[in-house]
Design a protein around this motif. Sequence first.
Motif, short mmCIF file in Angstrom:
data_model
loop_
_atom_site.label_atom_id
_atom_site.label_comp_id
_atom_site.label_asym_id
_atom_site.label_seq_id
_atom_site.Cartn_x
_atom_site.Cartn_y
_atom_site.Cartn_z
N SER A 81 23.03 -26.73 -7.12
CA SER A 81 22.01 -27.70 -6.72
C SER A 81 20.83 -27.02 -6.03
N LYS A 82 21.09 -25.98 -5.26
CA LYS A 82 20.03 -25.19 -4.62
C LYS A 82 20.21 -23.75 -5.07
N LEU A 83 19.49 -23.40 -6.13
CA LEU A 83 19.78 -22.15 -6.80
C LEU A 83 18.91 -20.98 -6.40
N VAL A 84 17.95 -21.18 -5.52
CA VAL A 84 17.03 -20.10 -5.17
C VAL A 84 17.19 -19.73 -3.70
N LYS A 85 17.39 -18.46 -3.44
CA LYS A 85 17.38 -17.92 -2.08
C LYS A 85 16.15 -17.02 -1.97
N HIS A 86 15.37 -17.25 -0.95
CA HIS A 86 14.20 -16.41 -0.70
C HIS A 86 14.38 -15.78 0.67
N VAL A 87 14.27 -14.48 0.73
CA VAL A 87 14.43 -13.76 1.99
C VAL A 87 13.10 -13.11 2.34
N SER A 88 12.53 -13.55 3.44
CA SER A 88 11.30 -12.94 3.96
C SER A 88 11.71 -11.94 5.03
N ILE A 89 11.18 -10.74 4.92
CA ILE A 89 11.53 -9.69 5.87
C ILE A 89 10.27 -9.24 6.59
N ALA A 90 10.34 -9.20 7.91
CA ALA A 90 9.23 -8.71 8.74
C ALA A 90 9.72 -7.48 9.49
N PHE A 91 9.06 -6.37 9.24
CA PHE A 91 9.43 -5.13 9.90
C PHE A 91 8.64 -4.99 11.20
N SER A 92 9.19 -4.27 12.12
CA SER A 92 8.52 -4.02 13.39
C SER A 92 7.28 -3.15 13.15
N PRO A 93 6.18 -3.43 13.85
CA PRO A 93 4.99 -2.57 13.73
C PRO A 93 5.29 -1.12 14.09
N GLU A 94 6.30 -0.91 14.92
CA GLU A 94 6.69 0.46 15.30
C GLU A 94 7.22 1.25 14.10
N ASP A 95 7.66 0.55 13.05
CA ASP A 95 8.20 1.21 11.86
C ASP A 95 7.16 1.37 10.75
N ALA A 96 5.91 1.03 11.01
CA ALA A 96 4.88 1.07 9.96
C ALA A 96 4.77 2.45 9.32
N HIS A 97 4.96 3.50 10.08
CA HIS A 97 4.85 4.86 9.51
C HIS A 97 5.96 5.13 8.49
N ARG A 98 7.06 4.39 8.53
CA ARG A 98 8.17 4.57 7.59
C ARG A 98 7.90 3.90 6.25
N PHE A 99 6.92 2.99 6.22
CA PHE A 99 6.64 2.21 5.02
C PHE A 99 5.18 2.37 4.62
N PRO A 100 4.77 3.56 4.18
CA PRO A 100 3.38 3.74 3.79
C PRO A 100 3.04 2.85 2.59
N ASP A 101 1.78 2.47 2.47
CA ASP A 101 1.31 1.64 1.37
C ASP A 101 1.15 2.51 0.13
N SER A 102 2.30 2.90 -0.44
CA SER A 102 2.31 3.81 -1.58
C SER A 102 3.62 3.61 -2.35
N GLU A 103 3.74 4.31 -3.47
CA GLU A 103 4.99 4.24 -4.24
C GLU A 103 6.18 4.74 -3.41
N GLU A 104 5.94 5.75 -2.60
CA GLU A 104 7.01 6.28 -1.74
C GLU A 104 7.50 5.21 -0.77
N GLY A 105 6.59 4.49 -0.15
CA GLY A 105 6.96 3.42 0.77
C GLY A 105 7.68 2.30 0.04
N ASP A 106 7.24 1.96 -1.16
CA ASP A 106 7.90 0.93 -1.96
C ASP A 106 9.34 1.34 -2.31
N ARG A 107 9.53 2.59 -2.70
CA ARG A 107 10.89 3.07 -3.03
C ARG A 107 11.79 3.00 -1.81
N PHE A 108 11.25 3.37 -0.64
CA PHE A 108 12.05 3.33 0.58
C PHE A 108 12.47 1.90 0.91
N MET A 109 11.53 0.95 0.78
CA MET A 109 11.85 -0.44 1.07
C MET A 109 12.84 -1.00 0.07
N ALA A 110 12.69 -0.67 -1.21
CA ALA A 110 13.62 -1.16 -2.24
C ALA A 110 15.02 -0.62 -1.99
#
Length: 92
Positions: free
Chosen positions: A63-92
């Motif tokens: 009856s409720k078939l969709v789960k959506h998970v929103s994730i908010a990372f701490s601003p202190e971790d911004a250096h771990r998630f660069p806006d690049s393919e490398e950052g995307d791979r790390f997050m995935a």
Amino acid sequence: MIAKITTIVDFSGIVNYANNIKEKSARIIGNNGVLLIDNSTIADSFQAQLRIPDANGRLHHLSKLVKHVSIAFSPEDAHRFPDSEEGDRFMA
């Protein structure tokens, strides 16, 4: 990290919300078995997967078939998630 989980019934609504690149700087960082042509095709891909029987030959009836998970990372971790393919791979 903070996670918010939402359960809804409509794939198209959540795809249009989550993949609204005009209003957000969001992007898809990974997928499996989903056609990424446009939002409508993405939603149709999810819907089609519901019609695939499981290992016991049963179809999904949810009856409720969709789960959506929103994730908010701490601003202190911004250096771990660069806006690049490398950052995307790390997050995935």
